[in-house]
Enzyme design. Structure first.
Site, PDB file in Angstrom:
ATOM      1  N   ASP A   1       2.171 -71.125-111.526  1.00  0.00           N
ATOM      2  CA  ASP A   1       3.590 -72.363-111.158  1.00  0.00           C
ATOM      3  C   ASP A   1       3.241 -72.599-112.997  1.00  0.00           C
ATOM      4  OD1 ASP A   1       1.129 -73.317-110.326  1.00  0.00           O
ATOM      5  OD2 ASP A   1       3.188 -74.580-110.844  1.00  0.00           O
TER       6      ASP A   1
ATOM      7  N   HIS B   1      -3.586 -71.327-112.104  1.00  0.00           N
ATOM      8  CA  HIS B   1      -2.526 -71.075-111.884  1.00  0.00           C
ATOM      9  C   HIS B   1      -1.675 -70.338-112.131  1.00  0.00           C
ATOM     10  CE1 HIS B   1      -0.762 -74.438-114.187  1.00  0.00           C
ATOM     11  NE2 HIS B   1      -1.615 -74.835-114.632  1.00  0.00           N
TER      12      HIS B   1
ATOM     13  N   GLU C   1       0.087 -75.873-109.350  1.00  0.00           N
ATOM     14  CA  GLU C   1      -0.794 -77.218-109.926  1.00  0.00           C
ATOM     15  C   GLU C   1      -0.013 -77.821-110.607  1.00  0.00           C
ATOM     16  OE1 GLU C   1      -3.286 -78.809-112.509  1.00  0.00           O
ATOM     17  OE2 GLU C   1      -1.695 -78.044-112.953  1.00  0.00           O
TER      18      GLU C   1
HETATM   19  N1  BES Z   1      -3.643 -77.159-117.525  1.00  0.00           N
HETATM   20  C1  BES Z   1      -3.588 -79.549-117.370  1.00  0.00           C
HETATM   21  C2  BES Z   1      -4.581 -79.707-117.445  1.00  0.00           C
HETATM   22  C3  BES Z   1      -4.893 -80.194-119.455  1.00  0.00           C
HETATM   23  C4  BES Z   1      -4.233 -81.138-119.737  1.00  0.00           C
HETATM   24  C5  BES Z   1      -6.389 -79.520-119.416  1.00  0.00           C
HETATM   25  C6  BES Z   1      -4.514 -81.496-120.677  1.00  0.00           C
HETATM   26  C7  BES Z   1      -5.979 -79.934-120.920  1.00  0.00           C
HETATM   27  C8  BES Z   1      -5.952 -80.202-121.239  1.00  0.00           C
HETATM   28  C9  BES Z   1      -3.341 -78.698-115.813  1.00  0.00           C
HETATM   29  O1  BES Z   1      -2.367 -77.901-115.562  1.00  0.00           O
HETATM   30  C10 BES Z   1      -2.156 -80.665-115.606  1.00  0.00           C
HETATM   31  O2  BES Z   1      -1.364 -80.825-116.519  1.00  0.00           O
HETATM   32  N2  BES Z   1      -2.300 -81.226-114.554  1.00  0.00           N
HETATM   33  C11 BES Z   1      -1.386 -82.041-114.254  1.00  0.00           C
HETATM   34  C12 BES Z   1      -2.098 -82.682-112.877  1.00  0.00           C
HETATM   35  C13 BES Z   1      -0.803 -83.564-112.150  1.00  0.00           C
HETATM   36  C14 BES Z   1      -0.096 -81.975-111.603  1.00  0.00           C
HETATM   37  C15 BES Z   1      -1.679 -83.789-110.778  1.00  0.00           C
HETATM   38  C16 BES Z   1      -1.315 -82.804-115.060  1.00  0.00           C
HETATM   39  O3  BES Z   1      -2.564 -83.747-115.978  1.00  0.00           O
HETATM   40  O4  BES Z   1      -0.503 -83.960-115.771  1.00  0.00           O
HETATM   41 MN    MN Z   2      -2.595 -75.741-116.294  1.00  0.00          MN
END
Ligand code: BES
Ligand code: MN
Length: 458
Positions: A97, A95, A159
């Site tokens: 953003d 992503h 995302e």
């Molecule tokens: N890259 C993260 C997911 C992630 C978090 C991977 C920790 C590895 C370790 C992703 O960009 C993210 O932050 N996702 C959000 C999703 C939400 C906005 C629905 C999250 O987990 O807060």
């Molecule tokens: Mn991410």
């Protein structure tokens, strides 16, 4: 064996090619970090447009057919290159953003001016997830015209804001993105020097809870003692959300046991930056608490600021809650369970209003089969013999569940550039440059191994 028009590059050729590309990849990563593309409401979305343009340009430079697409939300970039005859097609996700930067005074350098300190590149999105985009680009550049697989790059633009239009985008472009293998470069490795494949992620439910005890603010001396203020009522309500041990006290949330990775408590405390004397909360193995049990946090509170608070009883107060759900749980059911808990525990008859923000599905990935072998072998080579660890992740990538439903036959490889010190979402986010080079090499080798495994390797 698939019929190939060009011979597949050898491992050492791939290694040399990735090394050759790293300076340019680093420069383009810095270019991306300078674009403050934040999809959250209230931010200037023209930067997200610019960032989509910049990604499109990078993908065109790799010889891909590129389109910028949207479906009522922020722009995503799709880039395609057809597979050589008989070879599989790999979807590469990242992503473009980023998260808002929060309190600027907590940053040691401008979040949108990338700088290197001690082998790390600092900047918002330097890791999450612009390095994910650049890992894909690095692999494509390394192969040039000798790419052994077909690719679909899918680089999303919202995302961090919940991917609200992603499901529609995927449905509208289904035929263009159909692939045999999916690589999602948005997760983390286990440690500096130890790669990982992510095999489960938690789901999420975010909502707001408002408490009202009064029609309007009243003098705290005249009414205090007999009238509950909303902030105290909210504090009491929030206090019911955990047991004394710190487990989530909401009935009806799922929990399970997860992967058996040893996460020593002192390492965990240091990586989290836990203040002296503060104990961990919850029970069971640390990895279970982080990956396969629910977690609940208060993300913010709207109430009078302390510097300006008059001697008056507060009539309403509002908190933002975030629940992380165990793999296997259902966000809608979880939200209903939370609502029931909050209504049942409203102190002193306070009026409680719940407003939903967004949710996302958890997922579990069965990480077995030839494509996972292909990935593990690529990782092991890129990390000079250190095998990847199977990890759960406490964070969420909700659309993985959508990919699983849409493409049930595709192997989903969740990789990533983060390490435990990346501070994604926080001030001073950074990318470990040495690990990034390994991530890029691993991805290039992965494409090679996938080509060798062939379409039937799914
Ligand atoms: N890259 C993260 C997911 C992630 C978090 C991977 C920790 C590895 C370790 C992703 O960009 C993210 O932050 N996702 C959000 C999703 C939400 C906005 C629905 C999250 O987990 O807060
Ligand atoms: Mn991410």
């Amino acid at each position: 064996m698939p019929v190939m028009t060009t011979p597949i590059m050898s491992e050492s050729e791939v290694r040399a090619a990735v090394e050759r590309e790293m300076p340019g990849v680093r420069a383009d990563l810095e270019r991306l970090v300078r674009i403050p593309g934040i999809a959250f409401e209230g931010f200037d979305h023209s930067h997200v447009e610019r960032s989509a343009e910049a990604v499109a340009e990078l993908l065109r430079g790799c010889g891909l057919d590129v389109q910028i697409v949207r479906s009522g939300g922020q722009p995503a970039v799709i880039g395609r290159k057809a597979a050589p005859p008989g070879a599989p097609t790999v979807l590469l996700y990242a992503h473009h953003d980023v998260q808002p930067v929060g309190d600027l005074t907590l940053w040691e350098s401008d979040p949108f001016e990338p700088v290197e300190r001690d082998g790390r590149l600092y900047g918002r999105g330097a890791a999450d997830d612009k390095a994910g985009i650049m890992a894909h680009v690095a692999a494509l550049r390394a192969y040039g015209d000798a790419l052994p697989v077909g690719v679909v790059l899918f680089v999303e633009g919202e995302e961090e804001y919940g991917s609200d239009s992603l499901e529609r985008l995927l449905a509208e472009h289904r035929d263009e993105i159909t692939s045999d293998v999916i690589v999602i470069a948005d997760s983390a490795n286990w440690d500096v020097g130890v790669p990982a494949l992510t095999t489960s992620l938690r789901g999420i439910v975010n909502c707001f809870v408002q408490v009202r005890t009064l029609d309007h603010a009243v003098h705290s001396g005249m009414y205090g003692g007999a009238v509950p203020d909303a902030l105290t009522a909210l504090a009491r309500l929030l206090a019911t959300l955990h047991t004394d041990a710190g487990d989530v006290a909401v009935d009806g949330l799922a929990a399970r046991e997860g992967a058996s990775v040893d996460y020593p408590e002192d390492r965990f405390r240091a990586e989290a930056g836990l203040a002296d004397g503060v104990s961990l909360i919850g029970t069971g193995r640390i990895t279970d608490r982080l990956w396969t049990k629910p977690a609940l946090a208060v993300l913010g509170i709207d109430a009078p600021a302390t510097g300006e608070a008059p001697n008056a009883l507060v009539p309403t107060a509002k908190a933002k809650l975030s629940v992380r759900l165990a793999p296997g749980d259902d966000p809608k059911r979880a939200y209903a369970a939370l609502r029931a808990h909050l209504e049942k525990h409203a102190p002193w008859g306070a009026q409680v209003t719940l407003t939903f923000e967004h949710d996302g599905d958890p997922c579990v990935i069965d990480a077995s089969g030839p494509m996972f072998d292909a990935a593990r072998s690529a990782f092991r080579t890129a990390w000079d013999g250190t095998a990847p660890v199977d990890l759960g992740i406490g964070g969420s990538i909700p659309f993985i569940a959508t990919f699983q439903e849409m493409f049930p036959r595709a192997a989903i490889l969740v990789t990533g550039v983060e390490d435990p010190h990346a501070r994604a979402h926080g001030p001073n986010e950074s990318l470990h440059l040495g690990e990034f080079a390994r991530v890029c090499l691993a991805e290039a080798l992965l494409l090679r191994n996938v080509a060798v495994a062939g379409v039937d390797g799914r």
